[in-house]
Design a protein around this motif. Sequence first.
Motif, short mmCIF file in Angstrom:
data_model
loop_
_atom_site.label_atom_id
_atom_site.label_comp_id
_atom_site.label_asym_id
_atom_site.label_seq_id
_atom_site.Cartn_x
_atom_site.Cartn_y
_atom_site.Cartn_z
N TYR A 131 0.73 -1.20 -0.20
CA TYR A 131 0.09 -0.06 0.01
C TYR A 131 0.82 1.25 0.02
O TYR A 131 0.63 2.04 -0.81
CB TYR A 131 -1.02 -0.07 1.22
CG TYR A 131 -1.60 1.30 1.30
CD1 TYR A 131 -2.80 1.43 0.64
CD2 TYR A 131 -1.13 2.28 2.34
CE1 TYR A 131 -3.32 2.75 0.87
CE2 TYR A 131 -2.04 3.20 2.70
CZ TYR A 131 -3.00 3.49 1.76
OH TYR A 131 -3.86 4.66 1.79
N PHE A 132 1.83 1.43 0.88
CA PHE A 132 2.64 2.60 1.01
C PHE A 132 3.55 2.73 -0.37
O PHE A 132 3.92 3.64 -0.67
CB PHE A 132 3.69 2.38 2.06
CG PHE A 132 2.94 2.67 3.63
CD1 PHE A 132 2.17 3.97 3.79
CD2 PHE A 132 2.75 1.65 4.49
CE1 PHE A 132 1.59 4.20 4.86
CE2 PHE A 132 2.30 1.92 5.57
CZ PHE A 132 1.65 3.24 5.90
N ASN A 133 3.90 1.48 -1.11
CA ASN A 133 4.66 1.52 -2.19
C ASN A 133 3.68 2.25 -3.46
O ASN A 133 4.35 3.05 -4.04
CB ASN A 133 4.97 0.17 -2.60
CG ASN A 133 6.40 -0.26 -1.68
OD1 ASN A 133 7.13 0.38 -1.13
ND2 ASN A 133 6.35 -1.60 -1.90
N ASP A 134 2.31 1.82 -3.42
CA ASP A 134 1.43 2.30 -4.26
C ASP A 134 1.58 3.82 -4.00
O ASP A 134 1.27 4.40 -5.03
CB ASP A 134 0.31 1.61 -4.39
CG ASP A 134 0.49 0.16 -4.77
OD1 ASP A 134 1.37 -0.10 -5.66
OD2 ASP A 134 -0.47 -0.64 -4.49
N MET A 135 1.15 4.28 -2.83
CA MET A 135 0.98 5.82 -2.41
C MET A 135 2.39 6.47 -2.78
O MET A 135 2.08 7.57 -3.40
CB MET A 135 0.71 5.85 -0.73
CG MET A 135 -0.77 5.32 -0.43
SD MET A 135 -2.10 6.16 -1.32
CE MET A 135 -1.86 7.71 -0.41
N ASN A 136 3.30 5.73 -2.57
CA ASN A 136 4.48 6.71 -2.90
C ASN A 136 4.76 6.90 -4.30
O ASN A 136 5.16 7.97 -4.87
CB ASN A 136 5.65 5.90 -2.31
CG ASN A 136 5.85 6.01 -0.74
OD1 ASN A 136 5.51 6.90 -0.34
ND2 ASN A 136 6.45 5.02 -0.26
N LYS A 137 4.34 5.85 -5.00
CA LYS A 137 4.30 6.03 -6.49
C LYS A 137 3.38 6.89 -7.15
O LYS A 137 3.86 7.99 -7.99
CB LYS A 137 3.95 4.61 -7.31
CG LYS A 137 5.08 3.47 -7.03
CD LYS A 137 4.71 2.27 -8.02
CE LYS A 137 5.79 1.09 -7.56
NZ LYS A 137 5.44 -0.18 -7.87
N THR A 138 2.40 6.90 -6.46
CA THR A 138 1.04 7.89 -6.88
C THR A 138 1.62 9.43 -6.63
O THR A 138 1.48 10.19 -7.40
CB THR A 138 -0.34 7.74 -6.09
OG1 THR A 138 -0.46 6.34 -6.51
CG2 THR A 138 -1.27 8.71 -6.65
N PHE A 139 2.10 9.55 -5.37
CA PHE A 139 2.52 10.91 -4.92
C PHE A 139 3.63 11.47 -5.68
O PHE A 139 3.68 12.64 -6.20
CB PHE A 139 2.97 10.95 -3.59
CG PHE A 139 1.85 10.88 -2.52
CD1 PHE A 139 0.75 11.81 -2.86
CD2 PHE A 139 1.80 10.31 -1.56
CE1 PHE A 139 -0.50 11.69 -1.95
CE2 PHE A 139 0.57 10.29 -0.70
CZ PHE A 139 -0.31 11.11 -0.80
N SER A 140 4.65 10.39 -6.11
CA SER A 140 5.62 10.72 -6.98
C SER A 140 5.06 11.33 -8.32
O SER A 140 5.66 12.15 -8.92
CB SER A 140 6.64 9.64 -7.32
OG SER A 140 7.20 9.34 -5.99
N TYR A 141 4.06 10.59 -9.02
CA TYR A 141 3.57 10.88 -10.16
C TYR A 141 2.93 12.08 -10.08
O TYR A 141 3.10 12.96 -11.28
CB TYR A 141 2.54 9.60 -10.58
CG TYR A 141 1.71 10.16 -12.09
CD1 TYR A 141 2.59 9.66 -13.02
CD2 TYR A 141 0.70 10.43 -11.84
CE1 TYR A 141 1.83 9.99 -14.47
CE2 TYR A 141 -0.32 10.70 -12.91
CZ TYR A 141 0.36 10.55 -14.23
OH TYR A 141 -0.35 10.87 -15.30
N LEU A 142 2.17 12.42 -9.06
CA LEU A 142 1.52 13.69 -8.98
C LEU A 142 2.50 14.81 -9.00
O LEU A 142 2.27 16.08 -9.55
CB LEU A 142 0.45 13.72 -7.99
CG LEU A 142 -0.73 12.86 -7.99
CD1 LEU A 142 -1.57 12.73 -6.76
CD2 LEU A 142 -1.56 13.23 -9.21
#
Length: 282
Positions: free
Chosen positions: A81-92
Amino acid sequence: MDDVLLKNRLLRIKLEEAVTKMDNQTDRITNLEESVKKIENQAKRGTCIENAIQNLNNLMDKLEKIIKQTEETVSFTLKEYFNDMNKTFSYLKQEIKTCVDKNERNLEKPPEATDKESGNPIESLNEANDVIQKLKTRIVKVGTRQGKRAAFLARRAEKRSNGKLRFTKVHLNKRSAYDNTSGVFTCPFPGLYSFTATVIEMGDDVNHIACGIRKNRIVSAYMYFITTRINGARAIDGSASATAAATMHLVKGDRVFVYCIKSTDTSLFTSSFSSCLVSANP
């Protein structure tokens, strides 16, 4: 003969003693058997306790395994979950940075360079046309608002039976919104209006004014006057005046008029009622 009887007696005594000993031995054997049974029962109980302890240990082992598996599953899930969140934040974050950089470059460069680099001058031209059209629409709206006029001034009040004052002498009546036959101003278009009413009473009796400016039968401003007492009696044969002003927002069709209660005198010839549009709605 006597010796035989004596021997028999002695034998009988010994036999009885032997029987008694045998009975005692039998009792001892019985007690020993009971003791053995008790020991066996205790051994069985001990075995049951050992079995219960063993079963409890087995359950504890299973529980520890379940807890360990659960911890591993939760840890893995949270990690994903945290990996996905970090990827999403990085993308945004990258998208926002790209947009900001693009806007800054567009602001720094002249329109011609921006159009050439964008490779789509027609789109930029359409955007410019949209801005121009919006400005034209705003100009038209401002002109329309400036073209809206509404104002009136009327004098010579007459008190009607329903309590309304009818100001018959009209000096100004833009948009013909005021009706001097009823004394009612009807709003021609929505906006902010200012009203002023002055009631002057010149009767031969006690001067009394109790009036108000009403919007659709709701009082917005009051006027009140009554002559004072002199030596216990009220002054007569004089004049009195009262003024009220109200600024209110009206929608098309709202009705505004001056209303007086019955105790107000009827000699109101020099009274006046006026209004003007302050600002029309866009």
